[in-house]
Enzyme design. Structure first.
Site, PDB file in Angstrom:
ATOM      1  N   HIS A  65       0.836  -1.199   0.000  1.00  0.00           N
ATOM      2  CA  HIS A  65       0.000   0.000   0.000  1.00  0.00           C
ATOM      3  C   HIS A  65       0.867   1.242   0.000  1.00  0.00           C
ATOM      4  O   HIS A  65       2.047   1.203   0.370  1.00  0.00           O
ATOM      5  CB  HIS A  65      -0.923   0.020   1.225  1.00  0.00           C
ATOM      6  CG  HIS A  65      -0.190  -0.020   2.535  1.00  0.00           C
ATOM      7  ND1 HIS A  65       0.273  -1.191   3.082  1.00  0.00           N
ATOM      8  CD2 HIS A  65       0.175   0.958   3.400  1.00  0.00           C
ATOM      9  CE1 HIS A  65       0.880  -0.937   4.230  1.00  0.00           C
ATOM     10  NE2 HIS A  65       0.830   0.366   4.444  1.00  0.00           N
ATOM     11  N   CYS A 213       1.847   4.052  11.235  1.00  0.00           N
ATOM     12  CA  CYS A 213       2.808   3.571  10.246  1.00  0.00           C
ATOM     13  C   CYS A 213       3.040   4.689   9.229  1.00  0.00           C
ATOM     14  O   CYS A 213       2.331   5.696   9.240  1.00  0.00           O
ATOM     15  CB  CYS A 213       2.317   2.298   9.574  1.00  0.00           C
ATOM     16  SG  CYS A 213       0.860   2.514   8.515  1.00  0.00           S
TER      17      CYS A 213
END
Length: 694
Positions: A65, A213
């Site tokens: 991603h 993240c």
């Protein structure tokens, strides 16, 4: 609003053998549907994210991603591999691959859907349904949550789970005997014996956690889900704050205060980390939060049992704390300005100290030395002095742009940085100085906030933060600074500089008194920082007056902790045992120009300590200005005395102010009458315990 995933974005027979080939295969489907504008650019962003940390998860899942300017809207493509693809998971290859693409600017609604999906991936029934899906339409419906069979095994959305957990916890905390007593009374039966109070279940161990993240899309929310589930299994209450792409909702301050332990599972800096200081803390990467949550919970419980805690929070005003939605304009303005000052101070300290050392080694003509890049002799002290001066000058050159950039950052977050820095650099170019930086920062933040309020088509959202906002805001701020308000600000800055240069006699002493009072009023708070920012701003264009101001500000700021340290030494019986211990540290803090060293004393007895500190600070500021003391370094305390003009008189001014504050605080505390609510301080040899009032 387009669907996050359609049947055209599903490949149930993914034939790729490597993670790069899998990402390309799924990305081609996104490009074919018009959701990715530049295939190679997007794949480069995916590869860059993969290089930061493998995206394989236990259970046969791969989640490559990224956020990319080549993505028009949040999109998800799904592939199922029969042979498995290595995404770096500890338990082997992945057969379920989810390629998640988000625009660089993010979109809160879509990102919340992505976060919910990330949580669902931790549910085995959900992944099992995907493995058995026979048609792309079925798989897409399962992921979207609109397939009839999806609800059977699928976990509830994260928000629903959180509410259910709170409800069940609250219900479990209620004592059942009270509810059973009512129908018993109605029937005329004898009430059941009251249960002993000792049988009330103990309060469970409570953990607060932060997950984040680099992209804030998948790992952030999967770690949150994993920790919450592990907490339920262990009988521990876990409350998670996800700091993702869609922003973050702060945990309730009372919840944080009551927590028994903290877990940071993150790969980017935790925002507002000081909220969790002083508690047992486990600090790991986000993947550890996904793969071994039970171990992290056990570790933080063990630390709590052993009394291991993180460093306590600094006793300072949170200069860089973001403005809250409920703040009034004055409070928000103060926070915006203090954000800029807090980021500027390290540049001022480094540059100012280097320049001061250069003058000490090479004299005040060292500023005329040629560039060391062209002329440097290793054996000559003058060359080394010139090197220090030129490094310090470069660091000082960032002062105004950093101030402006981070004022804008405090107002509009990262989109404010570019126009803020540009405006600050222009302020230097047109000689608008420190005032120009302040105005440019506020202007840049306001322009970006105005642009962000404009409704734009979804197709443009991806390029807004990286192209549109920086381009338009920098152009507007540059136009205004160069052609509209720059010259008046420069004239005002010149007037202020000339006024400081001409300060003599009574005017200088009055300014010293005012600065001394400001430095000692809130002991490191906003008023203290305003006085300090005024002083360091003068160092950007140093003259005799601005150097006097810097000296007076530092001298006054040293007085409160030194006075409290001296008072606890001279009359220790007037202070508690804890205050006497703080007094020992206050010697070093005061000598180092850390005014905050007096905060513990002011917090315990503000009506006596703060007026005493202000009186001493005013005396020191006035004497420093009257003696004509100068200072080229913005910090350092007694450790930069050799760099001070009139050093002996400077120390005398500090000693006089410290003596005045010490005498006043001893006098005021000595006049205090003991009362049940304000017991008298204990003698030095008495344990620090206060008897209960009768």
């Amino acid at each position: 609003m387009s669907e996050l995933i359609t049947a055209e974005l599903v490949d149930l027979d993914l034939s790729a053998e490597t993670k790069e080939a899998a990402a390309r295969s799924l990305a081609e489907r996104m490009a074919a549907s018009g959701r990715v504008t530049d295939l190679e650019g997007f794949l480069a962003d995916v590869a860059a994210r993969e290089a930061q940390m493998p995206t394989g998860l236990d259970g046969g899942i791969g989640i490559p991603h990224c956020r990319s300017e080549h993505v028009t809207e949040p999109t998800l493509a799904f592939g199922r591999s029969a042979s498995g693809i290595d995404f770096g998971a500890p338990d082997g290859p992945a057969d379920l691959v989810f390629l998640i693409a988000a625009p660089a600017g993010g979109d809160a609604d879509h990102l919340s859907i992505l976060s919910t999906l990330a949580r669902h991936l931790m549910d085995e029934s959900f992944t099992g349904a995907l493995r058995s899906a026979a048609e792309p339409e079925r798989a897409a419906g399962l992921i979207r949550g609109d397939e009839p069979g999806a609800a059977e095994g699928e976990a509830e959305p994260a928000a629903t789970v959180a509410v259910a957990d709170e409800t069940s916890t609250a219900a479990a905390d209620e004592t059942p005997t009270a509810a059973a007593a009512e129908p018993a009374a109605e029937l005329g039966a004898e009430p059941a014996p009251t249960q002993p109070a000792t049988e009330t279940p103990p309060t469970p161990f409570r953990i607060v956690a932060i997950t984040s993240c680099p992209t804030g899309i998948a790992h952030t929310y999967m770690a949150a889900e994993s920790l919450e589930k592990a907490g339920q299994a262990a009988g521990v209450e876990v409350f998670v704050e996800t700091q993702g792409s869609a922003g973050f909702q702060r945990l309730d301050p009372q919840l944080v205060a009551d927590a028994d332990g903290v877990i940071f599972a993150h790969d980017v800096e935790v925002r507002e980390k000081e909220r969790f200081a002083g508690k047992p803390t486990v600090d790991v990467g986000v993947k550890a939060g996904i793969n071994r949550p039970a171990e992290l919970i056990a570790e933080v419980r063990q630390k709590a049992a052993h009394g291991e805690t993180s460093a306590p929070a600094r006793a300072t005003a949170p200069m860089d704390k973001a403005a809250e939605p409920g703040d009034n304009f004055a409070t928000r303005l103060r926070k915006w300005l203090m954000t800029g000052v807090s980021y500027m101070v390290p540049f001022v300290a480094a540059g100012g100290l280097l320049i001061a050392l250069a003058f000490a080694i090479g004299g005040y003509t060292i500023n005329k030395a040629p560039s060391v890049a062209e002329h440097f002799l290793w054996t000559e002290s003058a060359s080394w002095a010139a090197l220090l001066f030129q490094i310090g000058s470069v660091a000082f050159g960032f002062l105004v742009p950093v101030l402006a950039g981070f004022i804008a950052y405090g107002m509009a977050d990262r989109p404010g940085l570019v126009p803020g820095f540009v405006g600050g650099a222009i302020a230097l170019t047109i000689n608008a100085g420190f005032l120009g930086g302040l105005i440019a920062g506020l202007l840049a933040g306001a322009v970006v906030m105005a642009i962000q309020r404009v409704r734009i088509p979804p197709v443009l959202r991806g390029i807004m933060p990286v192209v549109v906002i920086p381009l338009i805001s920098a152009a507007i701020v540059g136009f205004l600074m160069f052609l509209v308000i720059g010259k008046p600000i420069a004239a005002l800055q010149k007037g202020l500089t000339d006024w400081l240069s001409g300060l003599t006699g009574a005017n200088a002493i009055i300014l010293g008194v005012i600065l001394g009072l400001m430095m000692c009023f809130d002991l490191g708070g906003p008023l203290n920082k305003v006085a300090y920012a005024f002083a360091v701003g003068g160092l950007a264009n140093p003259n005799e007056g601005s150097l006097k101001v810097m000296a007076a500000v530092m001298a006054a700021g040293m007085v409160p902790p030194l006075a409290m340290a001296l008072a606890t030494t001279v009359r220790g019986r007037l202070f508690t045992k804890a205050e006497r211990e703080n007094g020992k540290a206050a010697w070093v803090l005061g000598a180092s120009f850390i005014t905050e060293g007096a905060i513990p004393f002011a917090a315990a007895d503000p009506l006596r300590v703060i007026p005493s500190a202000m009186a001493g600070g005013a005396v020191t500021g006035a004497l420093s200005m009257a003696f004509g003391c100068t200072l080229r370094a913005p910090h350092g305390g007694i450790f930069v005395v050799p760099l001070i003009g009139q050093p002996l008189l400077y120390l005398l001014a500090i000693a006089a102010g410290t003596g005045v504050s010490t005498a006043l605080v001893i006098l005021l505390k000595g006049l205090r009458k003991p009362s049940p609510t304000h017991p008298a301080p204990l003698p030095a040899d008495t344990p620090n315990e206060v008897p209960a009032a009768a």
